[in-house]
Write an enzyme that holds these catalytic residues in place. Sequence first.
Site, PDB file in Angstrom:
ATOM      1  N   MET A   1       0.848  -1.184   0.000  1.00  0.00           N
ATOM      2  CA  MET A   1       0.000   0.000   0.000  1.00  0.00           C
ATOM      3  C   MET A   1       0.887   1.238   0.000  1.00  0.00           C
ATOM      4  O   MET A   1       1.807   1.343   0.807  1.00  0.00           O
ATOM      5  CB  MET A   1      -0.890  -0.001   1.242  1.00  0.00           C
ATOM      6  N   PRO A   2       0.655   2.193  -0.892  1.00  0.00           N
ATOM      7  CA  PRO A   2       1.430   3.437  -0.839  1.00  0.00           C
ATOM      8  C   PRO A   2       1.338   4.066   0.542  1.00  0.00           C
ATOM      9  O   PRO A   2       0.294   4.037   1.194  1.00  0.00           O
ATOM     10  CB  PRO A   2       0.764   4.316  -1.906  1.00  0.00           C
TER      11      PRO A   2
ATOM     12  N   GLY B   1      -1.483   8.897   1.048  1.00  0.00           N
ATOM     13  CA  GLY B   1      -2.624   8.928   0.142  1.00  0.00           C
ATOM     14  C   GLY B   1      -3.373  10.236   0.239  1.00  0.00           C
ATOM     15  O   GLY B   1      -3.141  11.051   1.139  1.00  0.00           O
ATOM     16  N   LEU B   2      -4.288  10.430  -0.693  1.00  0.00           N
ATOM     17  CA  LEU B   2      -5.181  11.584  -0.655  1.00  0.00           C
ATOM     18  C   LEU B   2      -6.506  11.146  -0.062  1.00  0.00           C
ATOM     19  O   LEU B   2      -7.166  10.241  -0.579  1.00  0.00           O
ATOM     20  CB  LEU B   2      -5.423  12.139  -2.057  1.00  0.00           C
TER      21      LEU B   2
ATOM     22  N   ASP C   1      -8.331   7.564  -0.853  1.00  0.00           N
ATOM     23  CA  ASP C   1      -9.163   7.025   0.223  1.00  0.00           C
ATOM     24  C   ASP C   1     -10.519   7.717   0.237  1.00  0.00           C
ATOM     25  O   ASP C   1     -10.607   8.932   0.415  1.00  0.00           O
ATOM     26  CB  ASP C   1      -8.462   7.253   1.569  1.00  0.00           C
TER      27      ASP C   1
ATOM     28  N   TYR D   1     -19.072   9.414   2.355  1.00  0.00           N
ATOM     29  CA  TYR D   1     -18.536  10.677   1.849  1.00  0.00           C
ATOM     30  C   TYR D   1     -19.342  11.214   0.668  1.00  0.00           C
ATOM     31  O   TYR D   1     -19.265  12.402   0.348  1.00  0.00           O
ATOM     32  CB  TYR D   1     -17.078  10.523   1.404  1.00  0.00           C
TER      33      TYR D   1
ATOM     34  N   LYS E   1     -14.934   2.526   2.278  1.00  0.00           N
ATOM     35  CA  LYS E   1     -15.345   2.037   3.590  1.00  0.00           C
ATOM     36  C   LYS E   1     -16.846   1.774   3.626  1.00  0.00           C
ATOM     37  O   LYS E   1     -17.631   2.520   3.036  1.00  0.00           O
ATOM     38  CB  LYS E   1     -14.992   3.065   4.678  1.00  0.00           C
TER      39      LYS E   1
ATOM     40  N   HIS F   1     -16.155   1.186   8.549  1.00  0.00           N
ATOM     41  CA  HIS F   1     -15.874   2.587   8.852  1.00  0.00           C
ATOM     42  C   HIS F   1     -15.771   2.861  10.356  1.00  0.00           C
ATOM     43  O   HIS F   1     -14.950   3.676  10.787  1.00  0.00           O
ATOM     44  CB  HIS F   1     -16.955   3.476   8.232  1.00  0.00           C
TER      45      HIS F   1
END
Length: 300
Positions: free
Chosen positions: A16-17, A20-21, A47, A52, A77, A110
């Site tokens: 996984m990087p 993240g943004l 993400d 959201y 999530k 979440h």
Amino acid sequence: MVDGVEGITLNNGVVMPAVGLGVYRSAPEETVDAIVHALRAGYRLIDTATVYGNEREVGEAIAGSGLPRSDVFVTTKLWISDFGRDEALRAFDISMEKLGLDVLDLYLLHFPVPSSFDRTVEAYQAAEMLLGEGRVRAIGVSNFRAGHLERLAAESSVVPAVNQVELHPFFSQREMRETHARLGIATQSWSPIGGVLVYDANDPDTATRLLDYPVITGMATRLGRTPAQVVLRWHLQHGLSPIPKSVNPERIAGNIAVFDFALSDDDMAALDGLDRGARGGPDPNEFDLAFFEQKLAAQT
């Protein structure tokens, strides 16, 4: 490394990087441009979450980026209203349709819902099914405290790859990080530069702004960096995965320019010393749909 960005190897071998943004509180009309700027700046982790309301825009931005699908790590999530086995599987399909993806990189629950933890467990067991079917590459949780992880472990077979929690120098979660290290769970930091201390404050005008704190601004001036870069570097040197949110192109670019310098031991200790042990966001032990709806009502 993942396309020039440091990576974290999860407990199932998926990389996984490290940075993240995050797109929490990014309006749908702002999300596409923010992700376009982020991908151009070198981000490879995005993400989002069902709640959201911008999964479709995340998918649109990734599809239009020109990058191979395998180059972009996508997290979403499952919201607590969809906990339960069948509900979770239906919600996953809806998220995937919005994202326009065949395989998701990371799927998180979440929040735990302690008042109906049986449904939390059922939702995680649904995620385990998705992992076994190859529809997700890794699964995990968000906002789980140590007791929640213990209860989940008693009724599941897959150790979460990630626990995404509120974490910043004012709330550094040392004990939680130690628990994660013992269990082999990667720690991902939401609100890594302290935004929650402002947007969730009773009075945002008088809220403590982490990036204005003298220890941080002084360090930034000495190093020739922004306060945000200093704090994000602190996360990385602790082995954490920060996911800062911004829709400002300059800040988006600056927040990932953190791999070409290092903080000294004294700098790290000074930032560690800012911990106040008090979270800015909701306590997961108290979180459920009624609590969430009360928070929404208070914000409108």
